[in-house]
Design a protein around this motif. Structure first.
Motif, PDB file in Angstrom:
ATOM      1  N   LEU A   1       6.000 -29.495 -78.970  1.00  0.00           N
ATOM      2  CA  LEU A   1       5.570 -29.048 -80.292  1.00  0.00           C
ATOM      3  C   LEU A   1       4.049 -29.183 -80.417  1.00  0.00           C
ATOM      4  N   PRO A   2       3.419 -28.322 -81.218  1.00  0.00           N
ATOM      5  CA  PRO A   2       1.961 -28.458 -81.362  1.00  0.00           C
ATOM      6  C   PRO A   2       1.585 -29.716 -82.135  1.00  0.00           C
ATOM      7  N   LEU A   3       0.360 -30.133 -81.975  1.00  0.00           N
ATOM      8  CA  LEU A   3      -0.138 -31.293 -82.736  1.00  0.00           C
ATOM      9  C   LEU A   3      -0.223 -30.910 -84.210  1.00  0.00           C
ATOM     10  N   SER A   4       0.057 -31.881 -85.067  1.00  0.00           N
ATOM     11  CA  SER A   4      -0.087 -31.585 -86.497  1.00  0.00           C
ATOM     12  C   SER A   4      -1.406 -32.179 -86.984  1.00  0.00           C
ATOM     13  N   TRP A   5      -1.844 -31.718 -88.128  1.00  0.00           N
ATOM     14  CA  TRP A   5      -3.073 -32.245 -88.751  1.00  0.00           C
ATOM     15  C   TRP A   5      -2.941 -33.753 -88.935  1.00  0.00           C
ATOM     16  N   ASN A   6      -1.771 -34.192 -89.443  1.00  0.00           N
ATOM     17  CA  ASN A   6      -1.594 -35.623 -89.695  1.00  0.00           C
ATOM     18  C   ASN A   6      -1.699 -36.433 -88.414  1.00  0.00           C
ATOM     19  N   GLN A   7      -1.184 -35.874 -87.327  1.00  0.00           N
ATOM     20  CA  GLN A   7      -1.277 -36.602 -86.055  1.00  0.00           C
ATOM     21  C   GLN A   7      -2.742 -36.750 -85.621  1.00  0.00           C
ATOM     22  N   THR A   8      -3.528 -35.686 -85.838  1.00  0.00           N
ATOM     23  CA  THR A   8      -4.948 -35.785 -85.438  1.00  0.00           C
ATOM     24  C   THR A   8      -5.687 -36.809 -86.307  1.00  0.00           C
TER      25      THR A   8
END
Ligand code: HEM
Length: 344
Positions: free
Chosen positions: A195-202
């Motif tokens: 799955l792509p990275l999410s904003w929250n993960q960054t």
């Protein structure tokens, strides 16, 4: 609205949130040719990536043909802008001047198409096209081109040199690299590996984020900004008369043991406590501080995520030495061999 505010708006957190999937795709694309064990000039690769991100934030989408033309000519400007100024045909400088003219034409074509199709977006170009001054004045194509090229220039080498330093620092600190890898692997696992990275993960990479801050401090790639005293200033008993040039030496402040104990030691944990005000200024300070700082940090974090989860690397040749291009860089752009993690 001032032009600076416009640039700030196109690079605001709100605008960046939507750019995560595109930046991630660019990071993966940039790393596509790595991993076969051949020698790579890390800085050159990082420059390709930061240029692509610069294009994304400036234009959003542009036709591949125009992007290729822009890229080709921008690299010629990049090679020649710092060379001996000579108008003799064939010199790097002359070639750069001609390439700059061609960039102007390419940008006019892009601007013309946007105006005709009334395309609107949140990228810098759209913001510049829609800008209206207090008296209703608008920007000319030349002014727009100057601003675009200025921001592309401010965005590329700075971010690329910091990313190159990070690869080197992580290489020098195997234990730290393991902690960063563990943090990033956990994120990858929670995304089931695809799955792509999410904003929250960054926004939630505490160990990696501290590595970024410490790298910005250690490398201090912008050693100082240029300033002029707009009034007489008294500083520690000295008078800086109005009109004098002043250079606050960020590098010295970042390496002052009073603010950063054992300043030569790469120690991200020092950022567990916020630095004292005005002691940590990798992106400058005040009215001209860097409007691209959040974009830079975002693309760096995304790059690290894929670097440490997918690759291992080994330095080639001497690890010591610095070169200036014009920003400080590990010697020869940190030449290294990269392998895919799963292969031996
Ligand atoms: C790690 C990467 C970067 C570093 C270390 C950095 C650092 C800086 C610094 C120190 C300044 C000067 C501030 C001053 O004069 O006080 C600056 C200005 C600027 N930066 Fe960055 N920058 C980075 C990335 C970016 C990116 C990605 C962009 C845009 C997408 C950008 C756009 C700008 C612009 C437009 C200015 C001029 C601001 C003004 O004069 O008002 N920078 N940057």
């Amino acid at each position: 609205m001032s032009l600076r505010k416009l640039v700030q708006r196109s690079l605001s957190l709100d605008a960046l949130r939507n750019m995560v999937p595109d930046i991630e795709a660019l990071a993966l694309y940039s790393m596509k040719s790595w991993g076969h064990g051949h020698v790579i000039n890390t800085y050159r690769e990082m420059k390709r990536f930061s240029f692509e991100v610069g294009i994304l934030s400036n234009f959003g989408y542009i036709e591949p043909r125009l992007k290729d033309e822009l890229k080709k000519n921008y690299w010629i400007v990049d090679t020649g802008y710092n060379s001996f100024p000579s108008s003799i045909p064939g010199t790097q400088y002359k070639k750069a001047l001609l390439a700059r003219k061609r960039i102007g034409k390419i940008l006019s074509e892009i601007i013309c198409e946007r105006r005709e199709k009334k395309l609107v977006g949140r990228d810098l170009l759209s913001c510049l096209l829609n800008w209206k001054g207090e008296k209703g004045e608008i920007l000319s194509d030349d002014q727009i081109a100057d601003n675009i090229i200025g921001v592309l220039f401010a965005a590329q080498d700075t971010t690329a040199s910091v990313m190159t330093w990070i690869v080197k620092y992580l290489h020098n600190e195997p234990k730290l690299l393991e902690s960063v890898k563990a943090e990033q692997k956990a994120i990858e696992k929670s995304n089931e590996g695809n799955l792509p990275l999410s904003w929250n993960q960054t926004r939630n990479m505490p160990i990696t984020y501290k590595v970024v801050l410490e790298s910005l401090r250690m490398a201090s790639i912008i050693s100082f900004p240029f300033r002029e005293a707009v009034a007489d200033v008294e500083y520690k008993g000295f008078l800086i008369p109005k009109g004098w040039k002043a250079m606050p030496l960020f590098r010295n402040i970042h390496h002052n043991p009073e603010f950063f104990p054992e300043p030569k030691k790469f120690n991200p944990s020092r950022f567990e406590v916020a630095p004292k005000p005005n002691t940590f200024m990798p992106f400058g300070s005040g009215v001209h501080s860097c409007p691209g700082n959040e974009l830079a940090k975002l693309e760096i974090l995304i790059m690290i995520h894929h670097l440490v989860t997918k690759f291992r690397w080994e330095v080639v040749g001497s690890q010591c030495g610095i070169q200036y291009d014009p920003f400080p860089l590990p010697l020869n752009g940190f030449q290294a061999r990269y392998w895919k993690e799963s292969t031996s």
